[in-house]
Design an enzyme around this catalytic site. Structure first.
Site, PDB file in Angstrom:
ATOM      1  N   ARG A  70       0.827  -1.212   0.000  1.00 27.58           N
ATOM      2  CA  ARG A  70       0.000   0.000   0.000  1.00 27.58           C
ATOM      3  C   ARG A  70       0.858   1.257   0.000  1.00 27.58           C
ATOM      4  NH1 ARG A  70      -4.102   2.357   4.316  1.00 27.58           N
ATOM      5  NH2 ARG A  70      -5.542   3.406   2.894  1.00 27.58           N
ATOM      6  N   HIS A  74       0.536   4.895  -2.188  1.00 29.40           N
ATOM      7  CA  HIS A  74       0.337   6.203  -1.573  1.00 29.40           C
ATOM      8  C   HIS A  74       1.513   7.135  -1.827  1.00 29.40           C
ATOM      9  CE1 HIS A  74      -3.294   5.575   1.207  1.00 29.40           C
ATOM     10  NE2 HIS A  74      -3.308   4.660   0.276  1.00 29.40           N
ATOM     11  N   ASN A 101      -4.044   9.578   4.432  1.00 25.52           N
ATOM     12  CA  ASN A 101      -3.103   8.459   4.504  1.00 25.52           C
ATOM     13  C   ASN A 101      -3.883   7.197   4.896  1.00 25.52           C
ATOM     14  OD1 ASN A 101      -3.314   8.150   7.331  1.00 25.52           O
ATOM     15  ND2 ASN A 101      -1.532   9.419   7.736  1.00 25.52           N
ATOM     16  N   HIS A 201      -5.878  -5.333  -3.637  1.00 23.83           N
ATOM     17  CA  HIS A 201      -6.745  -5.644  -2.494  1.00 23.83           C
ATOM     18  C   HIS A 201      -6.994  -7.145  -2.344  1.00 23.83           C
ATOM     19  CE1 HIS A 201      -8.505  -1.288  -2.122  1.00 23.83           C
ATOM     20  NE2 HIS A 201      -7.223  -1.358  -1.873  1.00 23.83           N
TER      21      HIS A 201
HETATM   22  C1  HEM Z   1      -8.833   1.815  -6.518  1.00 22.29           C
HETATM   23  C2  HEM Z   1      -8.862   2.651  -5.524  1.00 22.29           C
HETATM   24  C3  HEM Z   1      -8.404   2.311  -4.145  1.00 22.29           C
HETATM   25  C4  HEM Z   1      -9.065   2.640  -3.009  1.00 22.29           C
HETATM   26  C5  HEM Z   1     -10.368   3.423  -2.917  1.00 22.29           C
HETATM   27  C6  HEM Z   1      -8.301   2.118  -1.909  1.00 22.29           C
HETATM   28  C7  HEM Z   1      -8.652   2.275  -0.587  1.00 22.29           C
HETATM   29  C8  HEM Z   1      -8.124   1.533   0.448  1.00 22.29           C
HETATM   30  C9  HEM Z   1      -8.604   1.547   1.796  1.00 22.29           C
HETATM   31  C10 HEM Z   1      -9.714   2.431   2.331  1.00 22.29           C
HETATM   32  C11 HEM Z   1      -7.899   0.617   2.490  1.00 22.29           C
HETATM   33  C12 HEM Z   1      -8.087   0.203   3.950  1.00 22.29           C
HETATM   34  C13 HEM Z   1      -7.206   0.978   4.859  1.00 22.29           C
HETATM   35  C14 HEM Z   1      -7.512   0.695   6.290  1.00 22.29           C
HETATM   36  O1  HEM Z   1      -8.687   0.631   6.660  1.00 22.29           O
HETATM   37  O2  HEM Z   1      -6.571   0.530   7.060  1.00 22.29           O
HETATM   38  C15 HEM Z   1      -6.958   0.034   1.582  1.00 22.29           C
HETATM   39  C16 HEM Z   1      -6.055  -0.942   1.900  1.00 22.29           C
HETATM   40  C17 HEM Z   1      -5.081  -1.395   1.042  1.00 22.29           C
HETATM   41  N1  HEM Z   1      -4.826  -0.936  -0.227  1.00 22.29           N
HETATM   42 FE1  HEM Z   1      -6.038   0.242  -1.303  1.00 22.29          FE
HETATM   43  N2  HEM Z   1      -7.211   1.474  -2.388  1.00 22.29           N
HETATM   44  C18 HEM Z   1      -7.202   1.585  -3.746  1.00 22.29           C
HETATM   45  C19 HEM Z   1      -6.232   1.113  -4.605  1.00 22.29           C
HETATM   46  C20 HEM Z   1      -5.092   0.473  -4.174  1.00 22.29           C
HETATM   47  C21 HEM Z   1      -3.942   0.204  -4.998  1.00 22.29           C
HETATM   48  C22 HEM Z   1      -3.791   0.641  -6.446  1.00 22.29           C
HETATM   49  C23 HEM Z   1      -3.047  -0.468  -4.228  1.00 22.29           C
HETATM   50  C24 HEM Z   1      -1.663  -0.964  -4.571  1.00 22.29           C
HETATM   51  C25 HEM Z   1      -1.198  -1.148  -5.775  1.00 22.29           C
HETATM   52  C26 HEM Z   1      -3.666  -0.658  -2.938  1.00 22.29           C
HETATM   53  C27 HEM Z   1      -3.136  -1.389  -1.913  1.00 22.29           C
HETATM   54  C28 HEM Z   1      -3.756  -1.598  -0.706  1.00 22.29           C
HETATM   55  C29 HEM Z   1      -3.318  -2.592   0.257  1.00 22.29           C
HETATM   56  C30 HEM Z   1      -2.207  -3.607   0.057  1.00 22.29           C
HETATM   57  C31 HEM Z   1      -4.135  -2.445   1.367  1.00 22.29           C
HETATM   58  C32 HEM Z   1      -4.056  -3.234   2.691  1.00 22.29           C
HETATM   59  C33 HEM Z   1      -3.214  -2.438   3.658  1.00 22.29           C
HETATM   60  C34 HEM Z   1      -2.906  -3.171   4.951  1.00 22.29           C
HETATM   61  O3  HEM Z   1      -3.384  -4.282   5.175  1.00 22.29           O
HETATM   62  O4  HEM Z   1      -2.152  -2.592   5.748  1.00 22.29           O
HETATM   63  N3  HEM Z   1      -4.877  -0.046  -2.938  1.00 22.29           N
HETATM   64  N4  HEM Z   1      -7.108   0.610   0.349  1.00 22.29           N
HETATM   65  C1  LIG Z   2      -2.278   9.186   9.417  1.00 18.19           C
HETATM   66  O1  LIG Z   2      -2.930  10.384   9.725  1.00 18.19           O
HETATM   67  C2  LIG Z   2      -3.522  10.429  11.003  1.00 18.19           C
HETATM   68  C3  LIG Z   2      -4.175  11.786  11.156  1.00 18.19           C
HETATM   69  O2  LIG Z   2      -5.188  11.935  10.249  1.00 18.19           O
HETATM   70  C4  LIG Z   2      -2.457  10.215  12.088  1.00 18.19           C
HETATM   71  O3  LIG Z   2      -3.063  10.180  13.355  1.00 18.19           O
HETATM   72  C5  LIG Z   2      -1.744   8.899  11.839  1.00 18.19           C
HETATM   73  O4  LIG Z   2      -0.689   8.741  12.756  1.00 18.19           O
HETATM   74  C6  LIG Z   2      -1.190   8.860  10.429  1.00 18.19           C
HETATM   75  N1  LIG Z   2      -0.628   7.557  10.171  1.00 18.19           N
HETATM   76  C7  LIG Z   2       0.678   7.332  10.093  1.00 18.19           C
HETATM   77  C8  LIG Z   2       1.088   5.920   9.872  1.00 18.19           C
HETATM   78  O5  LIG Z   2       1.493   8.211  10.167  1.00 18.19           O
END
Ligand code: HEM
Ligand SMILES: *[C@@H]1O[C@H](CO)[C@@H](O)[C@H](O)[C@H]1NC(C)=O
Ligand SMILES: *[C@@H]1O[C@H](CO)[C@@H](O)[C@H](O)[C@H]1NC(C)=O
Length: 334
Positions: A70, A74, A101, A201
């Site tokens: 991820r 970002h 973030n 995902h």
């Molecule tokens: C298409 C639009 C996308 C949206 C709206 C989106 C949004 C999100 C959101 C909301 C999360 C959950 C974060 C959380 O609750 O902690 C997430 C997790 C994640 N996203 Fe996306 N994402 C997108 C595309 C991508 C892309 C392009 C990648 C990488 C190439 C990616 C990789 C990941 C990964 C690996 C996670 C899991 C993170 C973890 O387990 O720590 N995402 N994403």
């Molecule tokens: C992401 O942003 C929030 C504030 O919106 C902050 O509290 C958090 O520590 C940030 N995450 C990281 C991994 O820095």
């Protein structure tokens, strides 16, 4: 806007670069002189050092895989692949502090910091944090049984990192295809590449708060999003009760959560997409055939994912005076 003229770049490449910029003034994405053997002489063991440290970290905690993957998304989507996302600011106003973030997991940052420390021991002051992010992201995909690719290298690290730059650059889980498409398009991605990147995902976690709207408040007459598989929605309601706190998270791929495979797409066929931004790829007619294609062929998905990751890695690359090789990834050298 960064300068991109440097020795060895042909005038044709500069012209191509200028044309690209002219077409997309807000998000320069330019193939600066990246190459897979950029550190061949200056740090010949780089790839094995990175692989070793990423594997060691993954052996400690498997969440290393999604957290690191991820991070590259970002980093690259906000002002380019320049490790600006890693900067820890004293005033909490760097990229990682932005609300968008979206809770980047600490294990991703830890992975990069460890790799950097190991690389500095062997090749001090030579390898950028931006390149380490790109290598580590490739390695976690590979370690999760996903595809392997040669990573293009030669990025410099950013000289600035601002939380205010993040706004509007990252997709939100509530987005539908008509909002997702222009956001990816402004970074030079086709619809097919957008669908391929979303396949990331297939690994990782999401916090309940990112999708409970689909469970409880979809509309006044239909509280649960009808595009959910109803058994899946029931399971999610158990894991994420109404007004759940911010700490609970669930697997994004309920079928094979730590394997990088095409289950993300087969899930969508059965209403097992977690976010609106996931499930709409199947309910929207413009993206449905692409989901069908990737669900039918893991190879098609892997090929498209690799190509899109290479493209992601070329966004906003810094060269020359516009960047530096950081000594530690969390701080600027000055
Ligand atoms: C298409 C639009 C996308 C949206 C709206 C989106 C949004 C999100 C959101 C909301 C999360 C959950 C974060 C959380 O609750 O902690 C997430 C997790 C994640 N996203 Fe996306 N994402 C997108 C595309 C991508 C892309 C392009 C990648 C990488 C190439 C990616 C990789 C990941 C990964 C690996 C996670 C899991 C993170 C973890 O387990 O720590 N995402 N994403
Ligand atoms: C992401 O942003 C929030 C504030 O919106 C902050 O509290 C958090 O520590 C940030 N995450 C990281 C991994 O820095
Ligand atoms: C990681 O775990 C595997 C399997 O247990 C082991 O073979 C390997 O040596 C470990 N690698 C590192 C770097 O710790």
């Amino acid at each position: 806007m960064e300068k991109r003229r440097r020795g060895g770049v042909s005038s044709l490449m500069v012209l191509a670069a200028l044309l690209t910029v002219a077409a997309m003034p807000s998000q320069p994405h330019v193939a600066a002189a990246l190459s897979a053997d950029y550190y061949k002489d200056s740090c010949p063991d780089l790839e094995s050092i990175v692989r070793y440290e990423v594997t060691r970290k993954k052996n400690e905690t498997v969440v290393t895989i999604p957290a690191t993957l991820r991070l590259v998304f970002h980093d690259c989507m906000v002002g380019g692949c320049d490790a600006a996302v890693l900067i820890a600011s004293k005033n909490n106003d760097a990229e990682k502090d932005a609300e968008d973030n979206e809770s980047l997991a600490g294990d991703g940052f830890d992975t990069i910091n460890r790799v950097k420390a190991a690389v500095e021991k062997k090749c001090p002051g030579v390898v950028s944090c931006a390149d380490i992010i790109a290598l580590a992201a490739r390695d976690v995909v590979y370690l999760a049984d996903g595809p392997y690719w040669r990573v293009e290298l030669g990025r410099l690290d950013a000289l600035a990192s601002r939380a205010s730059d993040v706004k509007g650059k990252l997709p939100a889980p509530e987005m539908r295809v008509k909002e997702l498409t222009p956001l990816f398009q402004s970074n030079g991605f086709t619809t097919k590449e957008m669908v391929a990147l979303s396949g990331a995902h297939t690994v990782g976690f999401a916090h309940c708060t990112r999708f409970t709207n689909r469970l409880y408040t979809y509309s006044s007459s239909t509280p649960t999003d009808p595009s959910f598989n109803s058994d899946y929605a029931d399971q999610l309601k158990q894991a994420c009760p109404r007004n759940v706190g911010p700490t609970i998270a669930v697997n994004m791929d309920p079928v094979s959560p730590i394997k990088f495979d095409n289950a993300y797409y087969t899930n969508l066929l059965y209403g097992l997409g977690l976010f609106t931004s996931d499930q709409v790829l199947y309910t929207d007619e413009t993206t449905k055939p692409i989901v069908d294609e990737f669900a039918a062929s893991q190879k098609e998905f892997f090929d498209a994912f690799v190509a899109a990751m290479l493209k992601l890695g070329r966004l906003g690359v810094k060269t020359g005076k516009d960047g530096e090789i950081r000594r530690v990834c969390t701080a600027f050298n000055h």
